[in-house]
Write an enzyme that holds these catalytic residues in place. Structure first.
Site, PDB file in Angstrom:
ATOM      1  N   ASP A  81     -51.523  14.704 -33.016  1.00 62.83           N
ATOM      2  CA  ASP A  81     -51.238  15.272 -34.254  1.00 62.83           C
ATOM      3  C   ASP A  81     -49.991  15.716 -34.487  1.00 62.83           C
ATOM      4  O   ASP A  81     -49.513  16.780 -34.872  1.00 62.83           O
ATOM      5  CB  ASP A  81     -52.381  16.333 -34.200  1.00 62.83           C
ATOM      6  N   HIS A 295     -23.795   0.412 -30.819  1.00 63.84           N
ATOM      7  CA  HIS A 295     -24.791   1.581 -31.346  1.00 63.84           C
ATOM      8  C   HIS A 295     -25.323   2.053 -30.243  1.00 63.84           C
ATOM      9  O   HIS A 295     -26.823   2.168 -30.192  1.00 63.84           O
ATOM     10  CB  HIS A 295     -25.690   1.188 -32.431  1.00 63.84           C
ATOM     11  N   ASP A 323     -19.491  10.694 -40.966  1.00 59.39           N
ATOM     12  CA  ASP A 323     -19.648   9.363 -40.077  1.00 59.39           C
ATOM     13  C   ASP A 323     -18.369   9.457 -39.376  1.00 59.39           C
ATOM     14  O   ASP A 323     -17.374   8.871 -40.117  1.00 59.39           O
ATOM     15  CB  ASP A 323     -20.235   8.296 -40.961  1.00 59.39           C
ATOM     16  N   HIS A 399     -18.137   1.031 -44.930  1.00 53.49           N
ATOM     17  CA  HIS A 399     -19.507   1.148 -45.683  1.00 53.49           C
ATOM     18  C   HIS A 399     -19.365   2.258 -46.549  1.00 53.49           C
ATOM     19  O   HIS A 399     -18.535   3.193 -46.262  1.00 53.49           O
ATOM     20  CB  HIS A 399     -20.648   1.078 -44.811  1.00 53.49           C
ATOM     21  N   HIS A 406     -25.313   4.662 -44.290  1.00 51.17           N
ATOM     22  CA  HIS A 406     -24.799   3.306 -45.032  1.00 51.17           C
ATOM     23  C   HIS A 406     -25.124   3.531 -46.322  1.00 51.17           C
ATOM     24  O   HIS A 406     -26.342   3.083 -46.664  1.00 51.17           O
ATOM     25  CB  HIS A 406     -25.570   2.245 -44.114  1.00 51.17           C
ATOM     26  N   TYR A 427     -14.036  -4.007 -28.543  1.00 52.95           N
ATOM     27  CA  TYR A 427     -14.921  -3.753 -27.420  1.00 52.95           C
ATOM     28  C   TYR A 427     -14.909  -4.774 -26.552  1.00 52.95           C
ATOM     29  O   TYR A 427     -15.433  -5.872 -26.507  1.00 52.95           O
ATOM     30  CB  TYR A 427     -16.436  -3.862 -28.067  1.00 52.95           C
ATOM     31  N   GLU A 446     -13.079   5.907 -36.257  1.00 54.47           N
ATOM     32  CA  GLU A 446     -13.779   5.918 -37.825  1.00 54.47           C
ATOM     33  C   GLU A 446     -13.495   7.045 -38.340  1.00 54.47           C
ATOM     34  O   GLU A 446     -13.583   8.263 -38.055  1.00 54.47           O
ATOM     35  CB  GLU A 446     -15.318   5.662 -37.531  1.00 54.47           C
TER      36      GLU A 446
END
Ligand code: GLY
Ligand code: MN
Ligand code: MN
Length: 476
Positions: A81, A295, A323, A399, A406, A427, A446
């Site tokens: 539940d 990610h 972001d 984005h 996004h 990377y 970013e």
């Protein structure tokens, strides 16, 4: 061929009125001011006039004789539940301001006649109030709250929606259907075959052969959502300021031996204490080898001296997302290799941000950043052939950002009011075909950029970007 554009009173009173009478809510038993008193719809939210203006623009764009239906996110069961944390559907929130599950918005281009004689173009359907249930699961607006808090002229019980659809759909020509991709079977409208899951588009088509089913409003909504209004920007600045503060605290405090989840915890602590209801996405805290996973959300590793950390963390405040990614050496000083990679990503980001000019194609920032990264990787000897860049920079650079991390948008030329990220990265996983001294280095920077008439504004400017500024913040 054009059909009748609205219901007759007779039709409605036959199908709908009994339901409406039966579905009276219990508002009188729970005073509506408890909702604002308990802080559910606080004064820092988007004003009802914002949502009304969005509905008006959408209605203006609808074809004659068309109906649109938008639904709230449903609760999703986790097990037994216990449900997953609820989050409203951003489209539905944009159009209504309503935070409740089991709600829906019906828009009718030509209007609907109601049994009380009114003729309306928009109706919010939501759950009835139920004091006993509210004791367990929280307060609800009910129809009265929809009118007084959300300022809807017309609100009805969600129980009335199937009858309303059966009444309006046979008369309409176009039905805008928002399919809620990925949502499993929902029991909310369980006395109708309509709108129960993504497969029911065919069912609607079969049942109502008069209807042309269209998703054309998705594009209109994207056009609206990609240009942020001052009310939206105010909330975005707040989400971003909270996130900047969290990044700065972590850069200042983290040290070798911290677990990745401690970095996440410090950031989320600041998000929550600052009034952000959610993270905008699961925090990504990758250290050492994990920094090369774009990610990475596991966040369980213990950091070691010499690790490079890539952390991508943003708060969601009153619906709006930040972001932000910062990358830094856990030991407080960049190694020569970390400095070289970081400086290259920063140069690429600078170049991408400069390209965020009104009128420029949406992809301008990506191509500007990519060109810097390609040349830089050749220069450092990490690549011998710049066509191989995807080995180390395998994602897009930008984005839209807004109610979704996004966010919705058309991808058309940039315009004032657009908010987009610029987030190049490099990377280099262990085993990559380059000198091993580069391995285990993942670096992304970013920022959130507002396009203005006077050029790009870095909304997330308050976390350090330059090598010296990052190192300075780590001095303790
Ligand atoms: N945090 C997800 C992204 O940067 O797109
Ligand atoms: Mn992003
Ligand atoms: Mn990000």
């Amino acid at each position: 061929m054009r059909k009748f554009s609205f219901l007759t009173l007779f039709f409605l009173s036959f199908f709908l009125a009994p339901t409406l009478v039966f579905a009276q809510d219990l508002a009188s038993e729970v005073p509506i001011d408890t909702l604002t008193k308990y802080g559910i719809y606080d004064g820092d939210r988007l004003p009802p006039s914002f949502h009304a203006s969005r509905r008006k623009l959408l209605l203006d764009s609808m074809q004659p004789n068309s109906i649109a239906l938008f639904r709230a996110s449903e609760e999703k069961n986790r097990s037994n539940d216990n449900n997953y944390e609820y989050h409203q559907d951003p489209k539905f929130y944009y159009l209504t301001g309503c935070l409740e599950p089991s709600s829906a918005l019906l828009l009718s281009k030509d209007g609907v006649s109601l049994p009380d004689g009114r003729f309306v173009h928009e109706i919010l359907f939501l759950q009835n109030r139920n004091p006993k249930q509210e004791t367990w699961t929280g307060r609800r607006l009910g129809q009265q709250g929809a009118r007084s808090v959300l300022k809807f002229d017309t609100a009805m019980s969600i129980d009335s929606l199937p009858a309303m659809l059966r009444a309006v759909l046979p008369k309409a020509q176009f039905f805008y259907y928002d399919p809620h991709f990925g949502t499993p079977h929902e029991p909310v409208l369980n006395d109708t075959v309509l709108l129960t899951d993504v497969g029911d588009r065919d069912l609607i088509k079969e049942t109502y052969r008069n209807l042309e089913i269209t998703t054309s409003l998705t594009h209109v909504l994207a056009e609206l959502r990609e240009v942020k209004t001052p009310e939206e920007l105010r909330l975005m600045r707040k989400a971003i300021a909270i996130s900047n503060e969290a990044h700065n605290a972590v850069i200042h405090d983290a040290r070798p031996g911290w677990f990745e989840y401690q970095i996440q915890a410090e950031a989320e602590d600041i998000f929550t204490k600052s009034g952000a209801e959610y993270t905008a996405y699961p925090c990504i805290v990758g250290s050492g080898p994990n920094s090369t996973i774009l990610h990475y959300e596991t966040n369980r590793r213990k950091t070691e001296s010499g690790d490079f950390i890539e952390m991508d963390m943003g708060a969601e405040y009153h619906g709006y997302c930040a972001d932000i990614t910062r990358s830094f050496p856990i030991s407080g000083e960049f190694t020569p290799e970390q400095r070289a990679i970081y400086s290259l990503v920063l140069a690429a980001q600078d170049s991408g941000i400069k390209a965020c000019i009104a009128g420029a194609p949406f992809q301008s920032a990506h191509f500007a950043a990519l060109s810097v990264i390609k040349n830089g990787l050749l220069k450092l000897g990490i690549l011998q052939d710049s066509n191989q860049f995807k080995r180390y920079f395998m994602h897009g650079t930008s984005h839209y950002l807004g109610l979704d991390v996004h966010d919705a948008g058309t991808g058309g030329p940039l315009a004032p009011g657009n908010v987009l990220t610029v987030e190049p990265g490099i990377y280099i996983a262990a085993g990559s075909p380059c000198d091993p001294k580069w391995w285990n280095t993942g670096c992304r920077i970013e920022d959130d950029i507002l396009v203005t008439d006077h050029g790009p504004e870095i909304l997330s400017i308050h976390s350090p970007r330059k090598v010296d500024d990052v190192e300075k913040m780590m001095q303790r």
